[in-house]
Motif scaffolding. Structure first.
Motif, PDB file in Angstrom:
ATOM      1  N   ASP A 168       0.834  -1.198  -0.155  1.00  0.00           N
ATOM      2  CA  ASP A 168       0.064   0.021  -0.049  1.00  0.00           C
ATOM      3  C   ASP A 168       0.854   1.184   0.036  1.00  0.00           C
ATOM      4  O   ASP A 168       1.768   1.334   0.974  1.00  0.00           O
ATOM      5  N   SER A 169       0.520   2.334  -0.888  1.00  0.00           N
ATOM      6  CA  SER A 169       1.414   3.367  -0.828  1.00  0.00           C
ATOM      7  C   SER A 169       1.167   4.288   0.323  1.00  0.00           C
ATOM      8  O   SER A 169       2.210   4.996   0.631  1.00  0.00           O
ATOM      9  N   SER A 170       0.054   4.443   0.916  1.00  0.00           N
ATOM     10  CA  SER A 170      -0.125   5.049   1.961  1.00  0.00           C
ATOM     11  C   SER A 170       0.731   4.613   3.361  1.00  0.00           C
ATOM     12  O   SER A 170       1.025   5.363   4.088  1.00  0.00           O
ATOM     13  N   ASN A 171       1.139   3.344   3.180  1.00  0.00           N
ATOM     14  CA  ASN A 171       2.104   2.958   4.282  1.00  0.00           C
ATOM     15  C   ASN A 171       3.233   3.350   4.115  1.00  0.00           C
ATOM     16  O   ASN A 171       4.192   2.884   3.600  1.00  0.00           O
ATOM     17  N   THR A 172       3.587   4.876   4.513  1.00  0.00           N
ATOM     18  CA  THR A 172       4.770   5.211   4.082  1.00  0.00           C
ATOM     19  C   THR A 172       5.974   4.779   5.224  1.00  0.00           C
ATOM     20  O   THR A 172       7.214   5.028   5.090  1.00  0.00           O
ATOM     21  N   ALA A 173       5.605   4.212   6.231  1.00  0.00           N
ATOM     22  CA  ALA A 173       6.591   3.767   7.391  1.00  0.00           C
ATOM     23  C   ALA A 173       7.352   2.661   6.751  1.00  0.00           C
ATOM     24  O   ALA A 173       8.653   2.351   7.323  1.00  0.00           O
ATOM     25  N   LEU A 174       7.125   1.929   5.463  1.00  0.00           N
ATOM     26  CA  LEU A 174       7.746   0.798   5.188  1.00  0.00           C
ATOM     27  C   LEU A 174       9.138   1.314   4.634  1.00  0.00           C
ATOM     28  O   LEU A 174       9.133   1.917   3.683  1.00  0.00           O
ATOM     29  N   ARG A 175      10.479   0.953   5.242  1.00  0.00           N
ATOM     30  CA  ARG A 175      11.556   1.118   4.732  1.00  0.00           C
ATOM     31  C   ARG A 175      12.037   0.023   3.761  1.00  0.00           C
ATOM     32  O   ARG A 175      11.695  -0.924   3.817  1.00  0.00           O
ATOM     33  N   ASP A 176      13.110   0.377   3.107  1.00  0.00           N
ATOM     34  CA  ASP A 176      13.700  -0.609   2.212  1.00  0.00           C
ATOM     35  C   ASP A 176      14.061  -1.802   2.993  1.00  0.00           C
ATOM     36  O   ASP A 176      14.124  -2.855   2.589  1.00  0.00           O
ATOM     37  N   ASN A 177      14.923  -1.556   4.143  1.00  0.00           N
ATOM     38  CA  ASN A 177      15.263  -2.656   5.070  1.00  0.00           C
ATOM     39  C   ASN A 177      14.246  -3.843   5.322  1.00  0.00           C
ATOM     40  O   ASN A 177      14.351  -4.822   5.144  1.00  0.00           O
ATOM     41  N   GLU A 178      12.944  -3.095   5.425  1.00  0.00           N
ATOM     42  CA  GLU A 178      11.957  -4.144   5.879  1.00  0.00           C
ATOM     43  C   GLU A 178      11.405  -4.961   4.895  1.00  0.00           C
ATOM     44  O   GLU A 178      11.251  -6.065   5.012  1.00  0.00           O
ATOM     45  N   ILE A 179      11.409  -4.200   3.583  1.00  0.00           N
ATOM     46  CA  ILE A 179      11.088  -5.048   2.248  1.00  0.00           C
ATOM     47  C   ILE A 179      12.033  -6.171   2.257  1.00  0.00           C
ATOM     48  O   ILE A 179      11.631  -7.172   1.714  1.00  0.00           O
ATOM     49  N   ARG A 180      13.454  -5.763   2.229  1.00  0.00           N
ATOM     50  CA  ARG A 180      14.257  -6.643   1.810  1.00  0.00           C
ATOM     51  C   ARG A 180      14.173  -7.809   3.031  1.00  0.00           C
ATOM     52  O   ARG A 180      14.251  -9.225   2.618  1.00  0.00           O
ATOM     53  N   SER A 181      14.126  -7.517   4.220  1.00  0.00           N
ATOM     54  CA  SER A 181      13.749  -8.876   5.181  1.00  0.00           C
ATOM     55  C   SER A 181      12.461  -9.718   4.855  1.00  0.00           C
ATOM     56  O   SER A 181      12.563 -10.728   5.136  1.00  0.00           O
ATOM     57  N   MET A 182      11.543  -8.920   4.285  1.00  0.00           N
ATOM     58  CA  MET A 182      10.198  -9.612   3.971  1.00  0.00           C
ATOM     59  C   MET A 182      10.605 -10.496   2.729  1.00  0.00           C
ATOM     60  O   MET A 182      10.065 -11.722   2.959  1.00  0.00           O
ATOM     61  N   PHE A 183      11.402 -10.076   1.942  1.00  0.00           N
ATOM     62  CA  PHE A 183      11.796 -10.888   0.789  1.00  0.00           C
ATOM     63  C   PHE A 183      12.508 -12.301   1.162  1.00  0.00           C
ATOM     64  O   PHE A 183      12.582 -13.225   0.779  1.00  0.00           O
ATOM     65  N   ARG A 184      13.525 -11.869   2.048  1.00  0.00           N
ATOM     66  CA  ARG A 184      14.577 -12.846   2.695  1.00  0.00           C
ATOM     67  C   ARG A 184      13.337 -14.013   3.313  1.00  0.00           C
ATOM     68  O   ARG A 184      13.712 -15.187   3.085  1.00  0.00           O
ATOM     69  N   LYS A 185      12.640 -13.553   4.171  1.00  0.00           N
ATOM     70  CA  LYS A 185      11.727 -14.683   4.813  1.00  0.00           C
ATOM     71  C   LYS A 185      11.133 -15.484   3.623  1.00  0.00           C
ATOM     72  O   LYS A 185      10.988 -16.632   3.926  1.00  0.00           O
ATOM     73  N   LEU A 186      10.661 -14.711   2.712  1.00  0.00           N
ATOM     74  CA  LEU A 186       9.740 -15.419   1.515  1.00  0.00           C
ATOM     75  C   LEU A 186      10.640 -16.410   0.957  1.00  0.00           C
ATOM     76  O   LEU A 186      10.326 -17.533   0.673  1.00  0.00           O
ATOM     77  N   HIS A 187      12.072 -16.015   0.636  1.00  0.00           N
ATOM     78  CA  HIS A 187      12.892 -16.903   0.073  1.00  0.00           C
ATOM     79  C   HIS A 187      13.168 -18.101   0.808  1.00  0.00           C
ATOM     80  O   HIS A 187      13.283 -19.179   0.611  1.00  0.00           O
TER      81      HIS A 187
END
Lengths: 139, 193
Positions: free
Chosen positions: A85-104
């Motif tokens: 969601d674009s409105s969720n501006t609190a999401l930083r790059d690091n958090e997205i990276r960690s989410m992808f790592r968990k997915l992997h």
């Protein structure tokens, strides 16, 4: 928090796609489909540079007015696409990276299941639970 | 479980222990993946799960008869005096040495010949979440039963080893039941006078 998570195989067909049920699912499927072109473009662009420097995390693929789409590709050309969601501006790059790592990591566990044939749809309960936890809250 | 008679044999065994590399879980993932591939291939080859279970048990029996020698060489144990001691050794020494887990032992009946090993998680089925549809009666770790049975038979103890509970089938723990059977009378050979 993610509103849609998709795992795309090497041949560009979906192995797993899930979105929050409130929204129109077809819209997300279409967004993921269009993002595949951007992923391919990024992979080929990076391929011209030194192959060693190629990273798995692709970053922001393209933003729309409501959503942002992030991509991640593994060395076996399996792509993970996440729509947030674009409105969720609190999401930083690091958090997205960690989410992808968990997915992997979860994807690796699914692959290790001897009864799973590579190329099948992912039907693992543990994978579902992990994706649910990502959609409910930011990790 | 074994007795070494002469002092020279003792020295040879202990020397063997030093030169052998310890059995460590370094290639545990490889073992788990190999076992998984084996079970998946057996499932493809045989339609009935009973056949798959039977062949896994047979393979385990072959492994157990050979593994017990390795086990006795690595762990210089004394002779056991009761079935309960034998089961405890299997749980605390053998399982720990080869699989890295220690099941808990309970005795099921008063005549002290039925025991069960309770495992919270079986290392061999670490990546298998649940059995595939249509294979609900598959005992994934039948190999373990065969190994225990083969090993016990090589030390002249007849036993019946089965799975009583299985986490893959929805139970809370995995339980392996060992029932020690009475030894059949051995024929005595007489020298011809």
């Amino acid at each position: 928090m993610a509103v849609c998570v998709a795992v795309i195989a090497k041949e560009n067909y979906p192995l797993y796609i899930r979105s929050t049920p409130m929204e129109n699912e077809l819209k997300f499927h279409y967004m993921v489909h269009t993002s595949l072109d951007v992923v391919d473009e990024k992979i080929s662009a990076m391929g011209k540079a030194l192959v060693d420097q190629r990273e798995l995390y692709l970053g922001l693929l393209y933003p729309t007015e409501d959503y942002k789409v992030y991509g991640y590709v593994t060395n076996s050309k399996v792509k993970f696409v996440m729509v947030v969601d674009s409105s969720n501006t609190a999401l930083r790059d690091n958090e997205i990276r960690s989410m992808f790592r968990k997915l992997h990591n979860s994807y690796t566990d699914v692959m290790c299941n001897p009864f799973y044939n590579p190329g099948d749809r992912i039907q693992s309960r543990a994978f579902d639970n992990m994706v649910t936890s990502m959609m409910i809250q930011v990790c | 479980m074994g007795v070494s008679d002469t002092p020279t044999l003792d020295k040879h065994l202990s020397r063997q222990q030093e030169t052998r590399t310890p059995v460590v879980a370094k290639n545990k993932d490889l073992l788990i993946l190999t076992y998984g591939a084996l079970v998946a291939q057996l499932c493809k080859d045989y339609e009935k799960e009973e056949d798959v279970n039977k062949y896994l048990d047979k393979m385990g029996y072959g492994i157990g008869t050979r593994l017990v020698e390795d086990f006795l060489a690595r762990s210089s144990l004394r002779r056991c005096h009761s079935y309960s001691e034998v089961t405890h050794i299997i749980a605390e020494v053998a399982f720990k040495m080869y699989l890295g887990v220690t099941p808990s032992v309970t005795c099921k009946n008063s005549s002290r010949n039925e025991f069960s090993l309770i495992l919270d998680k079986t290392p061999l089925s670490e990546f298998v979440e649940m059995l595939p549809a249509g294979r609900s009666s598959l005992c994934y770790c039948s190999l373990l039963c065969g190994i225990i049975r083969g090993a016990l038979e090589m030390v002249h103890l007849a036993a019946d080893v089965t799975f009583l509970q299985d986490k893959l089938k929805g139970d809370s723990v995995t339980e392996i039941g060992i029932t020690f059977l009475k030894q059949p009378e051995e024929k005595k050979y007489r020298w011809k006078q």
